[in-house]
Enzyme design. Structure first.
Site, mmCIF file in Angstrom:
data_model
loop_
_atom_site.group_PDB
_atom_site.id
_atom_site.type_symbol
_atom_site.label_atom_id
_atom_site.label_comp_id
_atom_site.label_asym_id
_atom_site.label_seq_id
_atom_site.Cartn_x
_atom_site.Cartn_y
_atom_site.Cartn_z
ATOM 1 N N ASP A 191 15.234 69.875 41.876
ATOM 2 C CA ASP A 191 14.465 69.620 40.657
ATOM 3 C C ASP A 191 13.968 68.180 40.673
ATOM 4 O O ASP A 191 14.762 67.238 40.716
ATOM 5 C CB ASP A 191 15.373 69.856 39.444
ATOM 6 C CG ASP A 191 14.630 69.883 38.128
ATOM 7 O OD1 ASP A 191 13.680 69.088 37.957
ATOM 8 O OD2 ASP A 191 15.019 70.685 37.259
ATOM 9 N N HIS A 243 12.452 73.004 39.200
ATOM 10 C CA HIS A 243 12.476 73.051 37.735
ATOM 11 C C HIS A 243 11.699 74.243 37.173
ATOM 12 O O HIS A 243 11.645 74.418 35.963
ATOM 13 C CB HIS A 243 11.864 71.751 37.201
ATOM 14 C CG HIS A 243 12.149 71.473 35.752
ATOM 15 N ND1 HIS A 243 13.400 71.102 35.291
ATOM 16 C CD2 HIS A 243 11.351 71.512 34.646
ATOM 17 C CE1 HIS A 243 13.358 70.906 33.983
ATOM 18 N NE2 HIS A 243 12.125 71.163 33.562
ATOM 19 N N SER A 275 15.079 73.368 30.068
ATOM 20 C CA SER A 275 14.556 72.007 30.022
ATOM 21 C C SER A 275 14.680 71.437 28.603
ATOM 22 O O SER A 275 15.776 71.301 28.089
ATOM 23 C CB SER A 275 13.109 71.988 30.531
ATOM 24 O OG SER A 275 12.675 70.671 30.772
#
Length: 279
Positions: free
Chosen positions: A224, A257, A148
């Site tokens: 995600d 995610h 991320s």
């Protein structure tokens, strides 16, 4: 530089350690974690740097990534720093996506952030020098990865330092902070309104400006919930295609995610890094 041992624990035959030191980059104490696989006395091992995402400390990946077995199998040291400076005297923000826990791996130029939020200098210069002096790492064999915000960090650190990393990978990276709400907020706050100053912290902009990575692997979940608004993986796909870069960008059906996604594919990434770090 004095290094304080916070904890050391045997794991898959190796040592999972947590360490603290006074950082000249951030002006604070910084904590980081290192997993050193079992190895012969005097042997130096390749090193994989892991950069974590928003809200994370050094600890999240250490507990949730499940990288230890693969690192032990392939003989790769893994180092994971914190994501920002911390402390009562360190500026902060009430939001999760700015301030402590959200350093974005930049060198801040705006007040009140500039004094402490020098995470680029920390991860590119200070921490590598510290690790090289205290652990059995072969600094000629470095790889970098992250998740991320940390994926953004891994991509940009590698692109800005050609030749340093033999391998670069990322999970669910923020590929273009200049073009998403997380990035626009962070880069404005830390660097000011001049978007030209943002380009060195944007993987797509760096590629457009001529930077290249020889070995790149990106893993992204199609489920995600940040994909459309924040991550925008297609921007990186376009950038590497236009640049003629050799990159593998895998879109994984059904994955989100979370660290459940990361832990599913982390062993494959470590094997991929090891093949390049030992070549």
């Amino acid at each position: 530089m004095t290094l304080e041992t916070v904890s050391e624990t045997k794991c898959f035959g190796g040592n999972q350690g947590v360490y603290k030191h006074a950082s000249s980059s951030t002006g604070t104490d910084m904590t980081f974690q290192v997993f050193v696989p079992e190895h012969r006395e005097g042997e130096k091992l390749p090193v994989l740097w892991w950069l974590s995402g928003l809200t994370c400390t050094h600890e999240n990946a250490m507990i949730k990534c499940h990288y230890h077995q693969a690192c032990a199998e392939h003989g790769v040291i893994l180092v994971g720093p914190d994501t920002s400076p911390r402390g009562e005297d360190v500026p902060d923000d009430e939001a999760y996506d700015f301030g402590q826990g959200a350093g974005f791996y930049v060198n801040a130029t705006q007040e009140p952030w500039a004094k402490n939020f020098q995470m680029r200098r920390y991860v590119e210069e200070e921490l590598p020098a510290l690790v090289a002096d205290n652990f059995p790492v072969d600094m000629e064999r470095q790889g970098i990865s992250g998740h991320s915000m940390g994926g953004h960090g891994a991509l940009t650190v590698s692109l800005r330092n050609p030749g340093r990393f033999r391998s670069t990978s990322a999970f669910s990276p923020i590929v273009s902070p200049m073009n998403c709400p997380w990035g626009e907020k962070a880069l404005t706050g830390y660097l000011g309104d001049n978007r030209d100053a943002w380009r060195e912290y944007d993987a797509c902009a760096l590629i457009e400006d001529g930077a290249r990575i020889d070995h790149l692997l990106v893993e992204q979940g199609r489920a995600d919930n940040f994909l459309d608004d924040e991550l925008k993986t297609w921007l990186l796909e376009d950038a590497v295609r236009k640049a003629g870069m050799n990159a593998s960008i895998a879109m994984q059906e059904g994955y989100d995610h979370s660290y459940f996604f990361v832990s599913t594919f982390i062993a494959e990434h470590i094997k991929w890094h090891a093949e390049r770090l030992k070549a």
